[in-house]
Write a protein that holds these residues in place. Structure first.
Motif, PDB file in Angstrom:
ATOM      1  N   HIS A   1       0.840  -1.201   0.000  1.00 18.53           N
ATOM      2  CA  HIS A   1       0.000   0.000   0.000  1.00 18.53           C
ATOM      3  C   HIS A   1       0.875   1.250   0.000  1.00 18.53           C
ATOM      4  CE1 HIS A   1      -2.693   3.073   1.822  1.00 18.53           C
ATOM      5  NE2 HIS A   1      -3.562   2.522   0.989  1.00 18.53           N
ATOM      6  N   ALA A   2       1.885   1.290   0.843  1.00 15.11           N
ATOM      7  CA  ALA A   2       2.786   2.449   0.906  1.00 15.11           C
ATOM      8  C   ALA A   2       3.505   2.653  -0.424  1.00 15.11           C
ATOM      9  CB  ALA A   2       3.798   2.280   2.039  1.00 15.11           C
TER      10      ALA A   2
ATOM     11  N   ILE B   1       1.092   4.280  -2.974  1.00 17.74           N
ATOM     12  CA  ILE B   1       0.869   5.706  -2.733  1.00 17.74           C
ATOM     13  C   ILE B   1       2.124   6.504  -3.081  1.00 17.74           C
ATOM     14  CG2 ILE B   1       0.226   7.455  -1.010  1.00 17.74           C
ATOM     15  CD1 ILE B   1      -1.956   5.216  -1.871  1.00 17.74           C
ATOM     16  N   ASP B   2       3.293   6.026  -2.653  1.00 18.35           N
ATOM     17  CA  ASP B   2       4.558   6.714  -2.947  1.00 18.35           C
ATOM     18  C   ASP B   2       4.852   6.776  -4.439  1.00 18.35           C
ATOM     19  OD1 ASP B   2       4.914   7.066  -0.221  1.00 18.35           O
ATOM     20  OD2 ASP B   2       6.437   5.484  -0.030  1.00 18.35           O
TER      21      ASP B   2
ATOM     22  N   SER C   1      -3.419   6.148  -5.737  1.00 16.15           N
ATOM     23  CA  SER C   1      -4.313   6.806  -4.784  1.00 16.15           C
ATOM     24  C   SER C   1      -4.871   5.794  -3.795  1.00 16.15           C
ATOM     25  CB  SER C   1      -5.449   7.524  -5.520  1.00 16.15           C
ATOM     26  OG  SER C   1      -6.196   6.617  -6.295  1.00 16.15           O
ATOM     27  N   ASP C   2      -5.122   6.281  -2.609  1.00  8.13           N
ATOM     28  CA  ASP C   2      -5.613   5.450  -1.520  1.00  8.13           C
ATOM     29  C   ASP C   2      -7.102   5.154  -1.681  1.00  8.13           C
ATOM     30  OD1 ASP C   2      -5.812   4.157   0.991  1.00  8.13           O
ATOM     31  OD2 ASP C   2      -6.300   6.049   1.977  1.00  8.13           O
ATOM     32  N   GLU C   3      -7.464   3.893  -1.525  1.00  7.20           N
ATOM     33  CA  GLU C   3      -8.870   3.482  -1.555  1.00  7.20           C
ATOM     34  C   GLU C   3      -9.254   2.797  -0.251  1.00  7.20           C
ATOM     35  OE1 GLU C   3     -11.555   3.418  -4.037  1.00  7.20           O
ATOM     36  OE2 GLU C   3     -10.379   5.115  -4.757  1.00  7.20           O
TER      37      GLU C   3
ATOM     38  N   GLY D   1      -6.843   2.253   3.606  1.00  6.47           N
ATOM     39  CA  GLY D   1      -5.562   1.849   4.165  1.00  6.47           C
ATOM     40  C   GLY D   1      -5.580   0.484   4.813  1.00  6.47           C
TER      41      GLY D   1
ATOM     42  N   PHE E   1      -5.987   0.335  -3.169  1.00  2.00           N
ATOM     43  CA  PHE E   1      -5.389   1.475  -3.845  1.00  2.00           C
ATOM     44  C   PHE E   1      -5.697   1.407  -5.335  1.00  2.00           C
ATOM     45  CE2 PHE E   1      -2.371  -1.976  -3.558  1.00  2.00           C
ATOM     46  CZ  PHE E   1      -1.844  -2.078  -4.843  1.00  2.00           C
TER      47      PHE E   1
END
Length: 127
Positions: A83-84, A87-88, A92-94, A96, A113
């Motif tokens: 996940h990180a 995002i990095d 986009s976050d969906e 966490g 994500f």
């Protein structure tokens, strides 16, 4: 019968590779490029199972509504790392990392994500 592979559309495959290298690398997957304009990923030493390509019909890639690719992780730390990395790398976050449903304390642990095109992914473990 099992699913042999899944393909994800990209506007520009080369531009998409840093995102997928980061995300799938966090799963210990590796990339192969069997022919120009395509990239495939799969577990190190295993069969490639996720392809990145321009849509064959020449139309713009687009995310499907209700379509998601779920990537099985080995533990909670790897779910968090995937996940990180997403995002990095411009995703986009969906949702966490955490248990689903949120009040659970065991069972299904996941993070959601989207890639820069809008395709939805989940990294998960089922305890």
């Amino acid at each position: 019968m099992t699913i042999g592979y899944v393909t994800i559309g990209a506007h520009d495959v080369d531009a998409a590779l840093p995102f997928f290298d980061a995300v799938l690398g966090a799963l210990d997957w590796e990339r192969s490029q069997p022919f120009p304009g395509w990239a495939f990923y799969g577990p190190k030493g295993g069969e490639p199972c996720l392809g990145i390509c321009k849509p064959y019909d020449g139309e713009a890639p687009r995310a499907g509504n209700g379509i998601m690719v779920a990537l099985k992780a080995r533990d909670q730390a790897q779910v968090k790392a995937v996940h990180a990395a997403a995002i990095d790398a411009g995703g986009s976050d969906e949702g966490g990392p955490g248990y689903r449903p949120a009040e659970a304390t065991s069972g299904f642990y996941a993070a959601y994500f989207r890639d820069p095109v809008g395709n939805k992914f989940c990294a998960f473990i089922a305890e």
